[in-house]
Design a protein around this motif. Structure first.
Motif, PDB file in Angstrom:
ATOM      1  N   THR A   1     -10.776 -19.067  -4.483  1.00  0.00           N
ATOM      2  CA  THR A   1      -9.990 -17.835  -4.373  1.00  0.00           C
ATOM      3  C   THR A   1      -8.728 -17.948  -5.221  1.00  0.00           C
ATOM      4  N   SER A   2      -8.228 -16.801  -5.654  1.00  0.00           N
ATOM      5  CA  SER A   2      -7.010 -16.783  -6.460  1.00  0.00           C
ATOM      6  C   SER A   2      -5.833 -17.347  -5.676  1.00  0.00           C
ATOM      7  N   ARG A   3      -5.718 -16.955  -4.422  1.00  0.00           N
ATOM      8  CA  ARG A   3      -4.609 -17.439  -3.596  1.00  0.00           C
ATOM      9  C   ARG A   3      -4.686 -18.952  -3.400  1.00  0.00           C
ATOM     10  N   GLY A   4      -5.893 -19.449  -3.149  1.00  0.00           N
ATOM     11  CA  GLY A   4      -6.056 -20.887  -2.958  1.00  0.00           C
ATOM     12  C   GLY A   4      -5.656 -21.673  -4.192  1.00  0.00           C
ATOM     13  N   ILE A   5      -6.015 -21.148  -5.371  1.00  0.00           N
ATOM     14  CA  ILE A   5      -5.668 -21.828  -6.619  1.00  0.00           C
ATOM     15  C   ILE A   5      -4.160 -21.826  -6.829  1.00  0.00           C
ATOM     16  N   VAL A   6      -3.522 -20.695  -6.554  1.00  0.00           N
ATOM     17  CA  VAL A   6      -2.069 -20.611  -6.726  1.00  0.00           C
ATOM     18  C   VAL A   6      -1.358 -21.609  -5.817  1.00  0.00           C
ATOM     19  N   LEU A   7      -1.779 -21.674  -4.567  1.00  0.00           N
ATOM     20  CA  LEU A   7      -1.158 -22.624  -3.640  1.00  0.00           C
ATOM     21  C   LEU A   7      -1.405 -24.062  -4.080  1.00  0.00           C
ATOM     22  N   LEU A   8      -2.572 -24.309  -4.666  1.00  0.00           N
ATOM     23  CA  LEU A   8      -2.872 -25.643  -5.187  1.00  0.00           C
ATOM     24  C   LEU A   8      -1.957 -25.977  -6.357  1.00  0.00           C
ATOM     25  N   ARG A   9      -1.711 -25.002  -7.220  1.00  0.00           N
ATOM     26  CA  ARG A   9      -0.806 -25.217  -8.355  1.00  0.00           C
ATOM     27  C   ARG A   9       0.609 -25.524  -7.872  1.00  0.00           C
ATOM     28  N   ILE A  10       1.054 -24.778  -6.874  1.00  0.00           N
ATOM     29  CA  ILE A  10       2.400 -25.000  -6.340  1.00  0.00           C
ATOM     30  C   ILE A  10       2.503 -26.381  -5.707  1.00  0.00           C
ATOM     31  N   ASP A  11       1.491 -26.738  -4.913  1.00  0.00           N
ATOM     32  CA  ASP A  11       1.498 -28.031  -4.229  1.00  0.00           C
ATOM     33  C   ASP A  11       1.449 -29.190  -5.218  1.00  0.00           C
ATOM     34  N   SER A  12       0.748 -28.992  -6.334  1.00  0.00           N
ATOM     35  CA  SER A  12       0.575 -30.080  -7.302  1.00  0.00           C
ATOM     36  C   SER A  12       1.839 -30.384  -8.095  1.00  0.00           C
ATOM     37  N   LEU A  13       2.858 -29.532  -7.954  1.00  0.00           N
ATOM     38  CA  LEU A  13       4.115 -29.763  -8.671  1.00  0.00           C
ATOM     39  C   LEU A  13       5.248 -30.179  -7.737  1.00  0.00           C
ATOM     40  N   LYS A  14       4.921 -30.413  -6.469  1.00  0.00           N
ATOM     41  CA  LYS A  14       5.945 -30.851  -5.524  1.00  0.00           C
ATOM     42  C   LYS A  14       6.281 -32.325  -5.742  1.00  0.00           C
ATOM     43  N   ASN A  15       7.492 -32.695  -5.380  1.00  0.00           N
ATOM     44  CA  ASN A  15       7.934 -34.099  -5.455  1.00  0.00           C
ATOM     45  C   ASN A  15       7.759 -34.686  -6.854  1.00  0.00           C
ATOM     46  N   ASP A  16       8.060 -33.864  -7.859  1.00  0.00           N
ATOM     47  CA  ASP A  16       8.001 -34.303  -9.261  1.00  0.00           C
ATOM     48  C   ASP A  16       6.601 -34.705  -9.712  1.00  0.00           C
ATOM     49  N   ALA A  17       5.561 -34.242  -9.012  1.00  0.00           N
ATOM     50  CA  ALA A  17       4.190 -34.496  -9.460  1.00  0.00           C
ATOM     51  C   ALA A  17       3.930 -33.714 -10.749  1.00  0.00           C
ATOM     52  N   PRO A  18       3.050 -34.213 -11.626  1.00  0.00           N
ATOM     53  CA  PRO A  18       2.881 -33.611 -12.960  1.00  0.00           C
ATOM     54  C   PRO A  18       1.928 -32.429 -13.033  1.00  0.00           C
ATOM     55  N   GLY A  19       1.446 -31.922 -11.904  1.00  0.00           N
ATOM     56  CA  GLY A  19       0.602 -30.738 -11.951  1.00  0.00           C
ATOM     57  C   GLY A  19      -0.872 -31.029 -11.740  1.00  0.00           C
ATOM     58  N   PHE A  20      -1.625 -29.952 -11.484  1.00  0.00           N
ATOM     59  CA  PHE A  20      -3.044 -30.092 -11.152  1.00  0.00           C
ATOM     60  C   PHE A  20      -3.869 -30.592 -12.333  1.00  0.00           C
ATOM     61  N   ALA A  21      -3.569 -30.107 -13.530  1.00  0.00           N
ATOM     62  CA  ALA A  21      -4.337 -30.537 -14.705  1.00  0.00           C
ATOM     63  C   ALA A  21      -4.242 -32.042 -14.908  1.00  0.00           C
ATOM     64  N   ALA A  22      -3.068 -32.606 -14.628  1.00  0.00           N
ATOM     65  CA  ALA A  22      -2.864 -34.047 -14.795  1.00  0.00           C
ATOM     66  C   ALA A  22      -3.680 -34.855 -13.799  1.00  0.00           C
ATOM     67  N   ALA A  23      -4.106 -34.225 -12.706  1.00  0.00           N
ATOM     68  CA  ALA A  23      -4.957 -34.907 -11.731  1.00  0.00           C
ATOM     69  C   ALA A  23      -6.434 -34.714 -12.049  1.00  0.00           C
ATOM     70  N   LEU A  24      -6.796 -33.507 -12.517  1.00  0.00           N
ATOM     71  CA  LEU A  24      -8.213 -33.187 -12.726  1.00  0.00           C
ATOM     72  C   LEU A  24      -8.780 -33.780 -14.014  1.00  0.00           C
ATOM     73  N   VAL A  25      -8.040 -33.658 -15.110  1.00  0.00           N
ATOM     74  CA  VAL A  25      -8.585 -34.058 -16.415  1.00  0.00           C
ATOM     75  C   VAL A  25      -8.907 -35.554 -16.497  1.00  0.00           C
ATOM     76  N   PRO A  26      -8.054 -36.462 -15.987  1.00  0.00           N
ATOM     77  CA  PRO A  26      -8.446 -37.874 -16.013  1.00  0.00           C
ATOM     78  C   PRO A  26      -9.738 -38.146 -15.248  1.00  0.00           C
ATOM     79  N   MET A  27      -9.969 -37.417 -14.162  1.00  0.00           N
ATOM     80  CA  MET A  27     -11.234 -37.556 -13.438  1.00  0.00           C
ATOM     81  C   MET A  27     -12.402 -37.134 -14.322  1.00  0.00           C
ATOM     82  N   LEU A  28     -12.230 -36.007 -15.007  1.00  0.00           N
ATOM     83  CA  LEU A  28     -13.271 -35.532 -15.916  1.00  0.00           C
ATOM     84  C   LEU A  28     -13.527 -36.548 -17.020  1.00  0.00           C
TER      85      LEU A  28
END
Length: 227
Positions: A33-60
């Protein structure tokens, strides 16, 4: 893994041997869902984390590397269609596809973090010339199909040029907290006292969070992208 990761990026560790990551199931659910993705993006930048892409792409990247290594190994301990890395890659690719389809802003962030480099590696594989049985060929073609669907959604291949953390934060949707006005107060003049009974209907009128995507395209004389 017997416990959930303390941060999103903990999911990247030890990818060569473990593909059953606790974060994947939650990402699968949130990215539908769009809302779920937005909340995931917000959460992935908390506490100076580098974002969702920085977590997903190394896995890929690790998944593609391990799959190609397994394909080239002789003799193989297991077929590609039964290998855990194949299912792992399918999950990652579907998360990528959902993000790119539902939230193009995040899709571009993932692409610029290097995902397209990995997709190209998968797309260029030719199952017909590889020494694979039919089930293995089908598995490779399924991965290629999802990769091609991602590629068809925008510029491909997107050059590697990750956004800075500051840029990622600026690209987040605007967040507004809206609290409904109870109908009991409509038409009441200042200074008047009103007894408000708490009904089941009023209990349901809880404060809501409104998320508004920002414009990320540049406006030109030929195209009005909004404001």
């Amino acid at each position: 893994l017997d416990k959930a990761p303390s941060t999103m990026l903990d999911c990247e560790s030890d990818l060569t041997h473990h593909y059953d990551h606790p974060c994947l199931s939650s990402w699968e659910a949130q990215t539908t869902t769009s809302r779920g993705i937005v909340l995931l993006r917000i959460d992935s930048l908390k506490n100076d984390a580098p974002g969702f892409a920085a977590a997903l792409v190394p896995m890929l990247q690790h998944g593609v590397t391990d799959l190609l290594r397994l394909r080239a190994s002789k003799p193989r301990q297991m077929t590609l269609d039964q290998a855990p890395v194949t299912l792992f890659l399918k999950t990652i690719l579907w998360i990528h596809l959902n993000c790119t389809t539902i939230d193009p802003t995040l899709g571009k962030e993932i692409a610029r973090h290097g995902s397209h480099v990995q997709l190209v590696k998968l797309i260029r594989q030719d199952p017909s010339v590889l020494v694979l049985d039919e089930a293995e060929q089908d598995s490779i073609m399924e991965l290629q199909e999802v990769s091609c669907r991602i590629a068809a959604l925008g510029v491909f291949p997107e050059p590697w040029n990750p956004f800075t953390i500051e840029d990622l934060r600026h690209r987040l949707p605007l967040v507004f907290h809206a609290k409904p006005i109870l109908s009991d107060f409509i038409g009441v003049k200042a200074g008047e006292s009103v007894h408000v009974s708490v009904t089941n209907e009023s209990r349901e009128l809880a404060p809501q969070t409104v998320l508004i995507h920002q414009i990320t395209d540049r406006q030109s004389a030929q195209e009005d992208v909004g404001f």
